[in-house]
Write an enzyme that holds these catalytic residues in place. Structure first.
Site, mmCIF file in Angstrom:
data_model
loop_
_atom_site.group_PDB
_atom_site.id
_atom_site.type_symbol
_atom_site.label_atom_id
_atom_site.label_comp_id
_atom_site.label_asym_id
_atom_site.label_seq_id
_atom_site.Cartn_x
_atom_site.Cartn_y
_atom_site.Cartn_z
ATOM 1 N N ARG A 51 0.783 -1.247 0.000
ATOM 2 C CA ARG A 51 0.000 0.000 0.000
ATOM 3 C C ARG A 51 0.807 1.283 0.000
ATOM 4 N NH1 ARG A 51 -5.408 0.246 2.842
ATOM 5 N NH2 ARG A 51 -6.113 -1.878 2.627
ATOM 6 N N LYS A 158 -0.390 -20.425 4.946
ATOM 7 C CA LYS A 158 -1.364 -20.820 5.941
ATOM 8 C C LYS A 158 -1.723 -19.594 6.769
ATOM 9 C CE LYS A 158 -0.414 -22.855 10.287
ATOM 10 N NZ LYS A 158 0.015 -21.814 11.201
ATOM 11 N N HIS A 188 4.937 -24.854 5.718
ATOM 12 C CA HIS A 188 6.394 -24.657 5.728
ATOM 13 C C HIS A 188 7.135 -25.832 6.380
ATOM 14 C CE1 HIS A 188 5.942 -23.084 9.858
ATOM 15 N NE2 HIS A 188 7.224 -23.349 9.993
ATOM 16 N N LYS A 192 11.296 -28.258 5.484
ATOM 17 C CA LYS A 192 12.409 -28.627 6.371
ATOM 18 C C LYS A 192 13.073 -29.907 5.856
ATOM 19 C CE LYS A 192 10.007 -26.765 10.443
ATOM 20 N NZ LYS A 192 10.691 -25.537 10.780
ATOM 21 N N GLU A 226 7.510 -25.649 21.669
ATOM 22 C CA GLU A 226 8.137 -24.337 21.440
ATOM 23 C C GLU A 226 8.374 -23.646 22.774
ATOM 24 O OE1 GLU A 226 6.725 -22.326 17.604
ATOM 25 O OE2 GLU A 226 4.877 -22.986 18.552
ATOM 26 N N ASP A 245 -3.763 -23.758 14.928
ATOM 27 C CA ASP A 245 -2.493 -23.192 14.456
ATOM 28 C C ASP A 245 -1.511 -24.283 14.010
ATOM 29 O OD1 ASP A 245 -0.684 -21.053 14.026
ATOM 30 O OD2 ASP A 245 0.253 -21.364 15.979
ATOM 31 N N HIS A 250 0.819 -28.651 10.442
ATOM 32 C CA HIS A 250 2.184 -29.141 10.662
ATOM 33 C C HIS A 250 2.229 -30.543 11.293
ATOM 34 C CE1 HIS A 250 2.897 -25.100 9.606
ATOM 35 N NE2 HIS A 250 2.875 -24.568 10.795
ATOM 36 N N LYS A 350 3.106 -23.852 23.383
ATOM 37 C CA LYS A 350 3.977 -22.681 23.473
ATOM 38 C C LYS A 350 4.444 -22.518 24.913
ATOM 39 C CE LYS A 350 2.544 -20.287 19.462
ATOM 40 N NZ LYS A 350 3.548 -20.701 18.505
HETATM 41 C C1 BG6 Z 1 3.496 -21.386 12.416
HETATM 42 C C2 BG6 Z 1 2.600 -21.078 13.579
HETATM 43 O O1 BG6 Z 1 2.755 -21.919 11.354
HETATM 44 O O2 BG6 Z 1 4.500 -22.318 12.810
HETATM 45 C C3 BG6 Z 1 3.412 -20.542 14.747
HETATM 46 O O3 BG6 Z 1 1.621 -20.119 13.197
HETATM 47 C C4 BG6 Z 1 4.539 -21.492 15.091
HETATM 48 O O4 BG6 Z 1 2.601 -20.319 15.882
HETATM 49 C C5 BG6 Z 1 5.339 -21.854 13.855
HETATM 50 O O5 BG6 Z 1 5.372 -20.860 16.049
HETATM 51 C C6 BG6 Z 1 6.335 -22.962 14.162
HETATM 52 O O6 BG6 Z 1 7.207 -23.094 13.084
HETATM 53 P P1 BG6 Z 1 8.702 -23.613 13.300
HETATM 54 O O7 BG6 Z 1 9.246 -23.734 11.912
HETATM 55 O O8 BG6 Z 1 9.381 -22.566 14.136
HETATM 56 O O9 BG6 Z 1 8.586 -24.915 14.022
#
Ligand code: BG6
Length: 506
Positions: A51, A158, A188, A192, A226, A245, A250, A350
């Site tokens: 923007r 995502k 993502h 990896k 995490e 999430d 994942h 988390k």
């Molecule tokens: C994301 C989530 O998709 O993946 C986050 O929205 C999370 O909350 C993250 O922290 C974890 O990714 P990675 O690669 O750090 O394990």
């Protein structure tokens, strides 16, 4: 990646959300790494759309600092200069049709680099609310039309929907303007190396696969732990929670790769079909299981790595009485011939004691008549652990005789560490994904059915929780998670592999 010698075909990359964090942190550094590995074509350019009012040079300058921070590029370094001079900027509101008219003209101007009807990759690094509007606008402006053998592709990040219904609706909207093979839905985790290695490890080695079934495996644990809390993402997270999430995306990716049947070949559809069958075979959660086989937790105040952490409810933009979960553990059963009766325990959270993603394959115990004087819990379990991050490798633990006149057993380990064998190329995890999209390899991307199958599994949990206020179990920040998650395992006579191993390599 180092073995791939072919650069991608000529193309223009259009980034929607070019001023955002993802573009700075991951996407442009990934493009730089691809350039360094000689995988970008000479005829390549980037158009960033956002923007703010700025010119091309100001747009490029924005990246000089972030590139120093998130990659090894310095201002005068040749590969960064190469990429930088190919970057241009287009100011525009993503909801405004004029933006797409202007973009169409810009693509024509960049003819030398990809041709007016040339290959274009649109990357939606935007908030999810605009995924459908942007794709709709691209369709209306005819920017998705493929002609003269050239391609038009869209990468979408995502979260893909927030439940089954919204994911189906998003798929419907997308597929009304483009075909399935033009859309690249990113998870993502599939970028990896250690995740991609799961298939190679299983199917490229003769010794594991014969054991990979209910006759030999007692259970499987999948952990994505995490240490980070919700930080500045309160607004998003308090409407999302740990289940949405992390789990249908994942954690299910890891589940699919561990549990899938061998595909007939590594072609994208063969792999994706086998992965999809795993989700189809997951035993649906009934009302009772939704409460019995799933634990939700929320972190209270505590300390992570010696640093005080405030309770989730005290985080910015989180409701002070929020009942959103920051931790979830669940037991999943797969109703097929390979896995019937073998529980898969999944957990993610988390503000936990340590950052660790791993998959533990616990093999059945040997008949222990020989060791009847040894308490069972002292026999070393045969665990095959696939370390996803931050450790990257594989360990196998087993029992060995302790030296001495008496026959006693001790636990020992065989260990493979990636870094001992392979030189890691600098990577943000997005290089393979972007390159694969440019070369049209969809193996690591999710099809519409896979996304919907993931949501279909967790939907009964979302429904059960939304009925009454379902208070999550409390756990202190910096702990292993709520005690209820241990009870989930203890009920089955099992235990989680501890997260906190006091820095000991395991
Ligand atoms: C994301 C989530 O998709 O993946 C986050 O929205 C999370 O909350 C993250 O922290 C974890 O990714 P990675 O690669 O750090 O394990």
């Amino acid at each position: 990646m180092a073995d791939r010698v072919q650069p991608a075909p000529p193309c223009v990359l259009v980034i929607f959300g070019a001023a955002g964090d993802l573009t700075k942190r991951l996407l442009v550094p990934a493009l730089y790494n691809l350039r360094r590995s000689k995988l970008l074509p000479e005829e390549f350019s980037i158009v960033g759309v956002a923007r703010a009012e700025k010119d091309d040079e100001a747009f490029r300058r924005d990246f000089d600092e972030s590139m120093r921070k998130f990659s090894s590029a310095s201002e005068n370094e040749a590969d960064w200069k190469w990429l930088r001079e190919r970057m241009s900027y287009l100011k525009g509101d993503l909801e405004d049709a004029e933006t797409y008219q202007a973009l169409g003209k810009r693509l024509v101007q960049s003819g030398g680099r990809a041709g007016p009807s040339g290959n274009v990759l649109f990357y939606l690094a935007t908030p999810p609310a605009v995924f459908a509007p942007v794709i709709g606008q691209l369709g209306r402006a005819e920017l998705l039309r493929e002609q003269d053998g050239n391609w038009r592709r869209v990468i979408i990040e995502k979260p893909f929907g927030t439940d089954l219904r919204s994911a189906q609706e998003l798929n419907r909207q997308i597929l009304s303007v483009m075909s399935e093979n033009q859309i690249y839905r990113i998870d993502h985790y599939l970028g990896k190396e250690t995740v991609q290695n799961i298939m190679v490890f299983r199917f490229g080695n003769g010794i594991f696969e014969p054991l990979w079934n209910r006759n030999h495996i007692d259970h499987v644990q999948i952990t994505v732990a995490e240490t980070v809390g919700v930080e500045t993402r309160g607004k998003f997270y308090d409407a999302t929670g740990a289940l949405r999430d992390m789990v249908p995306n994942h954690l299910f990716q890891l589940l699919e790769l561990v549990a899938m049947e061998p595909p007939t070949c590594f072609a994208a559809d063969a792999v994706r079909t086998e992965k999809g069958k795993v989700l189809e075979a997951v035993h649906p959660f009934g009302k009772a299981d939704a409460l019995r086989n799933v634990v939700r937790g929320q972190y209270g105040s505590g300390a992570v790595n010696g640093k005080a952490v405030k309770a989730y409810r005290e985080s910015p933009e989180v409701a002070p009485d929020s009942a959103m979960e920051t931790y979830v553990a669940l037991k999943v059963m797969i109703d097929n011939w390979r896995w019937a009766g073998v529980p898969f325990y999944l957990r993610t959270g988390k503000a936990l004691v340590t950052r660790r993603s791993e998959i533990v394959i616990r093999f059945k115990q040997a008949p222990f008549a020989l060791f009847r004087d040894t308490p069972v819990e002292r026999l070393t379990p045969n665990d095959l652990v696939l370390h996803i991050q931050p450790e990257e490798g594989v360990t196998l633990s087993f029992g060995a005789k302790k030296p001495g006149p008496k026959v006693t057993m001790g636990g020992v380990q065989m260990r493979f560490d990636y870094k001992d064998y392979f030189e890691a190329a600098p990577s943000t995890g997005y290089e393979t994904l972007v390159y694969d999209c440019m070369t049209g390899d969809t193996t690591l991307f999710k099809r519409a059915e896979e996304i919907e199958a993931g949501w279909r599994i967790v939907q009964p949990l979302l429904d059960a929780w939304s009925k009454d206020r379902n208070e999550p179990a409390a756990y202190p920040a910096g702990s292993e998670g709520p005690a209820e998650a241990n009870e989930l395992m203890a009920r089955d006579g099992r235990q989680w592999r501890p997260l906190d191993q006091n820095g000991k390599k395991s």
